[in-house]
Design a protein around this motif. Structure first.
Motif, mmCIF file in Angstrom:
data_model
loop_
_atom_site.group_PDB
_atom_site.id
_atom_site.type_symbol
_atom_site.label_atom_id
_atom_site.label_comp_id
_atom_site.label_asym_id
_atom_site.label_seq_id
_atom_site.Cartn_x
_atom_site.Cartn_y
_atom_site.Cartn_z
ATOM 1 N N ASP A 175 0.815 -1.219 0.000
ATOM 2 C CA ASP A 175 0.000 0.000 0.000
ATOM 3 C C ASP A 175 0.848 1.268 0.000
ATOM 4 O OD1 ASP A 175 -2.232 -1.492 -0.074
ATOM 5 O OD2 ASP A 175 -2.693 -1.329 2.085
ATOM 6 N N GLY A 176 1.988 1.205 0.698
ATOM 7 C CA GLY A 176 2.867 2.375 0.773
ATOM 8 C C GLY A 176 3.373 2.739 -0.625
ATOM 9 N N ALA A 177 3.801 1.720 -1.357
ATOM 10 C CA ALA A 177 4.331 1.972 -2.708
ATOM 11 C C ALA A 177 3.206 2.457 -3.614
ATOM 12 C CB ALA A 177 4.959 0.696 -3.261
ATOM 13 N N ARG A 178 2.036 1.842 -3.483
ATOM 14 C CA ARG A 178 0.919 2.250 -4.333
ATOM 15 C C ARG A 178 0.575 3.718 -4.102
ATOM 16 N NH1 ARG A 178 -4.900 -0.583 -5.273
ATOM 17 N NH2 ARG A 178 -5.562 0.336 -3.321
ATOM 18 N N ASN A 179 0.563 4.107 -2.840
ATOM 19 C CA ASN A 179 0.277 5.484 -2.500
ATOM 20 C C ASN A 179 1.334 6.434 -3.066
ATOM 21 O OD1 ASN A 179 -1.673 6.932 -1.239
ATOM 22 N ND2 ASN A 179 -0.370 7.320 0.563
ATOM 23 N N ALA A 180 2.591 6.021 -2.942
ATOM 24 C CA ALA A 180 3.686 6.874 -3.423
ATOM 25 C C ALA A 180 3.605 7.041 -4.947
ATOM 26 C CB ALA A 180 5.027 6.250 -3.032
ATOM 27 N N LEU A 181 3.189 5.974 -5.633
ATOM 28 C CA LEU A 181 3.088 6.049 -7.092
ATOM 29 C C LEU A 181 1.863 6.869 -7.505
ATOM 30 C CD1 LEU A 181 3.877 2.307 -7.902
ATOM 31 C CD2 LEU A 181 5.362 4.244 -8.344
ATOM 32 N N LEU A 182 0.742 6.597 -6.814
ATOM 33 C CA LEU A 182 -0.508 7.251 -7.224
ATOM 34 C C LEU A 182 -0.566 8.709 -6.814
ATOM 35 C CD1 LEU A 182 -3.273 4.571 -6.435
ATOM 36 C CD2 LEU A 182 -2.533 5.375 -8.670
ATOM 37 N N LYS A 183 -0.050 9.007 -5.609
ATOM 38 C CA LYS A 183 -0.298 10.361 -5.075
ATOM 39 C C LYS A 183 0.936 11.242 -5.020
ATOM 40 C CE LYS A 183 -4.482 9.158 -2.824
ATOM 41 N NZ LYS A 183 -4.721 8.171 -1.785
ATOM 42 N N LYS A 184 2.128 10.631 -5.031
ATOM 43 C CA LYS A 184 3.304 11.479 -4.798
ATOM 44 C C LYS A 184 4.233 11.572 -6.004
ATOM 45 C CE LYS A 184 3.092 10.556 0.115
ATOM 46 N NZ LYS A 184 3.529 9.531 1.056
ATOM 47 N N GLY A 185 3.813 10.942 -7.118
ATOM 48 C CA GLY A 185 4.627 11.059 -8.326
ATOM 49 C C GLY A 185 5.981 10.382 -8.213
ATOM 50 N N LYS A 186 6.061 9.307 -7.405
ATOM 51 C CA LYS A 186 7.360 8.633 -7.206
ATOM 52 C C LYS A 186 7.569 7.491 -8.202
ATOM 53 C CE LYS A 186 8.435 10.464 -3.095
ATOM 54 N NZ LYS A 186 9.078 11.682 -3.003
ATOM 55 N N GLU B 93 11.450 -9.628 -19.573
ATOM 56 C CA GLU B 93 12.835 -9.161 -19.732
ATOM 57 C C GLU B 93 12.953 -7.746 -19.189
ATOM 58 O OE1 GLU B 93 15.247 -11.033 -21.007
ATOM 59 O OE2 GLU B 93 13.762 -12.637 -21.236
ATOM 60 N N ARG B 94 14.187 -7.316 -19.006
ATOM 61 C CA ARG B 94 14.449 -5.907 -18.691
ATOM 62 C C ARG B 94 13.887 -5.066 -19.838
ATOM 63 N NH1 ARG B 94 17.994 -1.732 -17.261
ATOM 64 N NH2 ARG B 94 19.390 -1.114 -18.945
ATOM 65 N N GLY B 95 13.191 -3.976 -19.507
ATOM 66 C CA GLY B 95 12.630 -3.096 -20.547
ATOM 67 C C GLY B 95 11.194 -3.446 -20.919
ATOM 68 N N ALA B 96 10.678 -4.603 -20.414
ATOM 69 C CA ALA B 96 9.319 -5.008 -20.797
ATOM 70 C C ALA B 96 8.271 -4.169 -20.080
ATOM 71 C CB ALA B 96 9.103 -6.475 -20.449
ATOM 72 N N CYS B 97 7.061 -4.195 -20.662
ATOM 73 C CA CYS B 97 5.936 -3.496 -20.045
ATOM 74 C C CYS B 97 5.276 -4.431 -19.026
ATOM 75 C CB CYS B 97 4.940 -3.122 -21.132
ATOM 76 S SG CYS B 97 3.457 -2.355 -20.517
ATOM 77 N N VAL B 98 5.047 -3.947 -17.808
ATOM 78 C CA VAL B 98 4.410 -4.777 -16.777
ATOM 79 C C VAL B 98 3.246 -4.025 -16.134
ATOM 80 C CG1 VAL B 98 6.503 -6.093 -16.209
ATOM 81 C CG2 VAL B 98 6.005 -3.994 -14.972
ATOM 82 N N ARG B 99 2.316 -4.828 -15.622
ATOM 83 C CA ARG B 99 1.184 -4.247 -14.888
ATOM 84 C C ARG B 99 1.596 -4.037 -13.444
ATOM 85 N NH1 ARG B 99 -3.355 -5.814 -17.919
ATOM 86 N NH2 ARG B 99 -2.941 -7.679 -19.139
ATOM 87 N N LEU B 100 1.129 -2.970 -12.833
ATOM 88 C CA LEU B 100 1.347 -2.773 -11.399
ATOM 89 C C LEU B 100 0.007 -2.894 -10.686
ATOM 90 C CD1 LEU B 100 3.838 0.208 -11.216
ATOM 91 C CD2 LEU B 100 4.258 -2.212 -10.925
ATOM 92 N N CYS B 101 -0.041 -3.795 -9.721
ATOM 93 C CA CYS B 101 -1.299 -4.029 -9.014
ATOM 94 C C CYS B 101 -1.078 -3.892 -7.515
ATOM 95 C CB CYS B 101 -1.817 -5.438 -9.284
ATOM 96 S SG CYS B 101 -2.044 -5.770 -11.022
ATOM 97 N N GLY B 102 -2.171 -3.569 -6.814
ATOM 98 C CA GLY B 102 -2.131 -3.544 -5.354
ATOM 99 C C GLY B 102 -2.449 -4.930 -4.819
ATOM 100 N N PHE C 293 -3.344 -0.613 -11.332
ATOM 101 C CA PHE C 293 -3.506 0.844 -11.228
ATOM 102 C C PHE C 293 -2.468 1.602 -12.050
ATOM 103 C CE2 PHE C 293 0.116 1.831 -8.556
ATOM 104 C CZ PHE C 293 0.391 0.610 -7.927
ATOM 105 N N ALA C 294 -1.474 0.886 -12.576
ATOM 106 C CA ALA C 294 -0.457 1.568 -13.393
ATOM 107 C C ALA C 294 0.223 0.547 -14.288
ATOM 108 C CB ALA C 294 0.564 2.246 -12.486
ATOM 109 N N ARG C 295 0.937 1.035 -15.267
ATOM 110 C CA ARG C 295 1.715 0.200 -16.164
ATOM 111 C C ARG C 295 3.049 0.883 -16.404
ATOM 112 N NH1 ARG C 295 -1.981 -2.346 -20.980
ATOM 113 N NH2 ARG C 295 -3.270 -3.276 -19.356
ATOM 114 N N GLY C 296 4.079 0.118 -16.559
ATOM 115 C CA GLY C 296 5.359 0.773 -16.813
ATOM 116 C C GLY C 296 6.393 -0.167 -17.382
ATOM 117 N N LEU C 297 7.525 0.413 -17.763
ATOM 118 C CA LEU C 297 8.630 -0.372 -18.316
ATOM 119 C C LEU C 297 9.585 -0.697 -17.180
ATOM 120 C CD1 LEU C 297 9.418 1.709 -21.548
ATOM 121 C CD2 LEU C 297 7.754 -0.131 -21.225
#
Ligand code: GLU
Length: 373
Positions: free
Chosen positions: A288-299, A314-323, A329-333
């Motif tokens: 939850d701490g990480a989710r909050n930091a990503l969602l609300k604090k731009g971290k 692999e390194r560089g792949a697109c992954v889902r971020l879930c709580g 709630f987010a996606r990233g490389l």
């Protein structure tokens, strides 16, 4: 409202569905194709740049193969698309020629647009074609893709093309007059909705559920396309494609069909590509701490916030971020592969080098490579 919005539109993507391009027997409807091409010519003469995303290859190929029913197996669909695609291009060419316009065939796969390099190549090609005054006609390269790696449908492809081509408007020509409050074939008192300000859960519900395979006449995929285009700051207009003069009417700002307004915050093009074009190959569950930091604090995502890692990437792949709840709630490389990420679960950034013996950086997913959904 429509006129004001259309004032700034210079480059448009027109998505034409199989149901518009073919007659009930499944042959290409040259009258409708002729009408649409004449309207495209009018837009060109007004200085607009037009990109077509056209379905109809499989439908057109079915007759050529002597099949009475829709092809069912993937190889049959691919065979139909291969022969149908040439007929489709011929139809566009024949119908654009009297207007002194030419069509160019562009076949794309989801993997093409998933590679940043090829994505940018496709953009450069489209720019060059438009610069020559040619009408690019895009379809999925059906011959080489199977279900798992398909765009899925040309509605989705057309939304992605608005990003590739940096277009200002998506016009979807379909076999229904627009977006209805319910499926008009089942509910005769369903109302046509002229304006959708935001694609809410209610809108998705009326469309048969987001991403559901049994949408109301394919409405779910159209809503999903409008949503994707909208995230990029691009409005979508959906109209009945067989109606003569409909393209011109829509582009002149007449109240035809349904206008979907873009969502307020346009993602930048690269973030849109991360969120919608790339297919995620794994999942990272965070606390939850990480989710909050990503969602609300731009971290950025640090290894300390990871709870578990699923799938192989692999390194560089697109992954889902879930709580913890499993909701994405987010996606990233990811800067680290799945194997590396597992080894880094819960550790401090300063321990990465010691744990792996090397170090690509302090974060698993950098903020610049992360999109909140
Ligand atoms: N690529 C397919 C075709 O040209 C159409 C897919 C779709 O309509 O969504 O026949």
């Amino acid at each position: 409202m429509r006129r004001g919005l259309l004032k700034t539109v210079k480059r448009i993507v027109i998505k034409i569905g199989s149901g518009v391009l073919t007659d009930p027997e499944g042959t290409l409807d040259m009258v409708v194709i002729g009408q649409i091409c004449d309207e495209i010519a009018l837009l060109r003469h007004r200085g607009l740049e037009v990109i077509v995303v056209s379905s109809g290859a499989i439908a057109a190929g079915r007759n050529e193969l002597g099949l009475t029913d829709k092809p069912r197996t993937i190889p049959h669909k691919q065979a139909a698309a291969a022969i149908g695609q040439t007929r489709l291009m011929q139809a566009y060419q024949t119908s654009l020629a009297p207007n002194n316009l030419k069509a160019a065939q562009v076949l794309l796969t989801s993997e093409d647009l998933g590679s940043r390099q090829r994505f940018l190549n496709a953009r450069a090609t489209l720019d060059a074609l438009l610069g020559f005054g040619i009408i690019p006609v895009i379809n999925e390269n059906d011959t080489v893709v199977v279900d798992e790696i398909k765009f899925g449908d040309n509605d989705n492809l057309s939304a992605l093309v608005t990003n590739v081509a940096e277009a200002h408007l998506l016009l979807i020509l379909t076999d229904i007059e627009g977006f209805y409050s319910a499926d008009p074939r089942t509910y005769p008192d369903a109302r046509l909705i002229p304006l959708v300000k935001a694609i809410t859960r209610e809108v998705e519900h009326a469309a048969g559920g987001a991403g559901s395979a049994v949408g109301t006449g394919g409405m779910a995929t159209k809503i999903a396309a409008a949503r994707k285009a909208g995230k990029n700051g691009v409005a979508t207009i959906m109209v009945s494609g067989k109606q003569r003069g409909i393209v011109t009417a829509a582009l002149q700002g007449e109240e035809v069909g349904t206008l979907f307004l873009p969502s307020g915050t346009g993602l930048n093009r690269r973030k849109h590509w991360i969120a919608y074009t790339l297919k995620p190959s794994g999942m990272i569950i965070v606390d939850d701490g990480a989710r909050n930091a990503l969602l609300k604090k731009g971290k950025s995502l640090l290894p300390s916030g990871i709870v578990s890692v699923q799938g192989r990437f692999e390194r560089g792949a697109c992954v889902r971020l879930c709580g913890f709840d499993g909701v994405e709630f987010a996606r990233g490389l990811s800067d680290y592969s799945s194997g590396e990420s597992i080894r880094l679960i819960g550790c401090k950034s300063s321990e990465i080098e010691e744990l792996l013996g090397y170090h690509y950086g302090d974060v698993i997913i950098h903020r610049d490579n992360l999109v909140l959904l």
